[in-house]
Design a protein around this motif. Sequence first.
Motif, PDB file in Angstrom:
ATOM      1  N   LEU A  42       0.797  -1.232   0.000  1.00 32.60           N
ATOM      2  CA  LEU A  42       0.000   0.000   0.000  1.00 32.60           C
ATOM      3  C   LEU A  42       0.828   1.280   0.000  1.00 32.60           C
ATOM      4  CD1 LEU A  42      -2.844  -1.036   2.470  1.00 32.60           C
ATOM      5  CD2 LEU A  42      -2.852  -1.125  -0.039  1.00 32.60           C
ATOM      6  N   THR A  43       2.133   1.178   0.118  1.00 29.85           N
ATOM      7  CA  THR A  43       2.979   2.367   0.085  1.00 29.85           C
ATOM      8  C   THR A  43       3.996   2.229  -1.042  1.00 29.85           C
ATOM      9  OG1 THR A  43       4.561   1.489   1.702  1.00 29.85           O
ATOM     10  CG2 THR A  43       2.726   2.780   2.574  1.00 29.85           C
ATOM     11  N   ASP A  44       4.409   3.359  -1.553  1.00 29.52           N
ATOM     12  CA  ASP A  44       5.364   3.360  -2.656  1.00 29.52           C
ATOM     13  C   ASP A  44       6.715   2.813  -2.202  1.00 29.52           C
ATOM     14  OD1 ASP A  44       3.523   4.432  -4.418  1.00 29.52           O
ATOM     15  OD2 ASP A  44       4.101   6.502  -3.968  1.00 29.52           O
ATOM     16  N   GLY A  45       7.336   2.048  -3.065  1.00 28.61           N
ATOM     17  CA  GLY A  45       8.648   1.493  -2.784  1.00 28.61           C
ATOM     18  C   GLY A  45       9.721   2.309  -3.453  1.00 28.61           C
ATOM     19  N   PRO A  46      10.895   1.802  -3.543  1.00 29.18           N
ATOM     20  CA  PRO A  46      11.256   0.439  -3.170  1.00 29.18           C
ATOM     21  C   PRO A  46      11.317   0.263  -1.653  1.00 29.18           C
ATOM     22  CG  PRO A  46      13.208   1.622  -3.896  1.00 29.18           C
ATOM     23  CD  PRO A  46      12.038   2.535  -4.101  1.00 29.18           C
ATOM     24  N   GLY A  51      14.393  -0.065   5.690  1.00 26.42           N
ATOM     25  CA  GLY A  51      13.329   0.923   5.574  1.00 26.42           C
ATOM     26  C   GLY A  51      12.038   0.464   6.238  1.00 26.42           C
ATOM     27  N   LEU A  52      11.689  -0.806   6.073  1.00 25.81           N
ATOM     28  CA  LEU A  52      10.484  -1.340   6.717  1.00 25.81           C
ATOM     29  C   LEU A  52      10.636  -1.329   8.235  1.00 25.81           C
ATOM     30  CD1 LEU A  52       9.764  -4.303   4.288  1.00 25.81           C
ATOM     31  CD2 LEU A  52       8.280  -2.306   4.651  1.00 25.81           C
ATOM     32  N   ALA A  53      11.814  -1.685   8.717  1.00 26.10           N
ATOM     33  CA  ALA A  53      12.056  -1.677  10.163  1.00 26.10           C
ATOM     34  C   ALA A  53      11.879  -0.261  10.711  1.00 26.10           C
ATOM     35  CB  ALA A  53      13.452  -2.207  10.476  1.00 26.10           C
ATOM     36  N   VAL A  90      12.381  -5.556  -1.280  1.00 29.81           N
ATOM     37  CA  VAL A  90      11.218  -6.426  -1.147  1.00 29.81           C
ATOM     38  C   VAL A  90      10.310  -6.161  -2.344  1.00 29.81           C
ATOM     39  CG1 VAL A  90       9.260  -7.054   0.299  1.00 29.81           C
ATOM     40  CG2 VAL A  90      11.410  -6.319   1.358  1.00 29.81           C
ATOM     41  N   GLN A  91       9.938  -7.229  -3.026  1.00 31.83           N
ATOM     42  CA  GLN A  91       9.100  -7.111  -4.210  1.00 31.83           C
ATOM     43  C   GLN A  91       7.725  -7.720  -3.982  1.00 31.83           C
ATOM     44  OE1 GLN A  91      11.671  -9.234  -7.007  1.00 31.83           O
ATOM     45  NE2 GLN A  91      12.140  -7.267  -7.973  1.00 31.83           N
ATOM     46  N   ARG A  92       6.751  -7.168  -4.664  1.00 27.73           N
ATOM     47  CA  ARG A  92       5.395  -7.712  -4.666  1.00 27.73           C
ATOM     48  C   ARG A  92       5.349  -8.916  -5.595  1.00 27.73           C
ATOM     49  NH1 ARG A  92       3.089  -1.665  -5.662  1.00 27.73           N
ATOM     50  NH2 ARG A  92       3.507  -0.885  -3.563  1.00 27.73           N
TER      51      ARG A  92
END
Length: 137
Positions: A42-46, A51-53, A90-92
């Motif tokens: 739901l949020t723009d990557g990459p 970054g997630l942490a 992390v990729q979708r």
Amino acid sequence: MAVQTHPDQLVAILRDTVVALVRRDGPDLSARQLGVFLTVYLTDGPHTVRGLAAELNVSKPAITRALDRLGELDLARRKVDPMDRRSVIVQRTLKGTAFLRDMRQIMSEAEGVVPEMSEAPEAANAEPPRGEGRRAG
């Protein structure tokens, strides 16, 4: 103008959604795994582990464990960043996109069955008389 949803309605939608996800065939996600999944989708990557942490304010090992599980379920995959080989992106996945679509449908259905919160909050929180509550089944 957007219609305001009462907080109790939001909690009921969340509950109904989680219950529907748990009842589905196949594995279900923990709250942390779901948080990582939704952040990626739901949020723009990459998106990176680091970054997630930072975004979720949890440790990198916690993100790694969540991504391990999401990877096992093919809901997300990790790839070495070609621009910085020390970093992992992390990729979708197609299966993850389908899971998100299903989750949106489940939430829409849950929203449709949540009653309007017209009674006083105290009455809404009261326990039903014995023998008149919901039964598991």
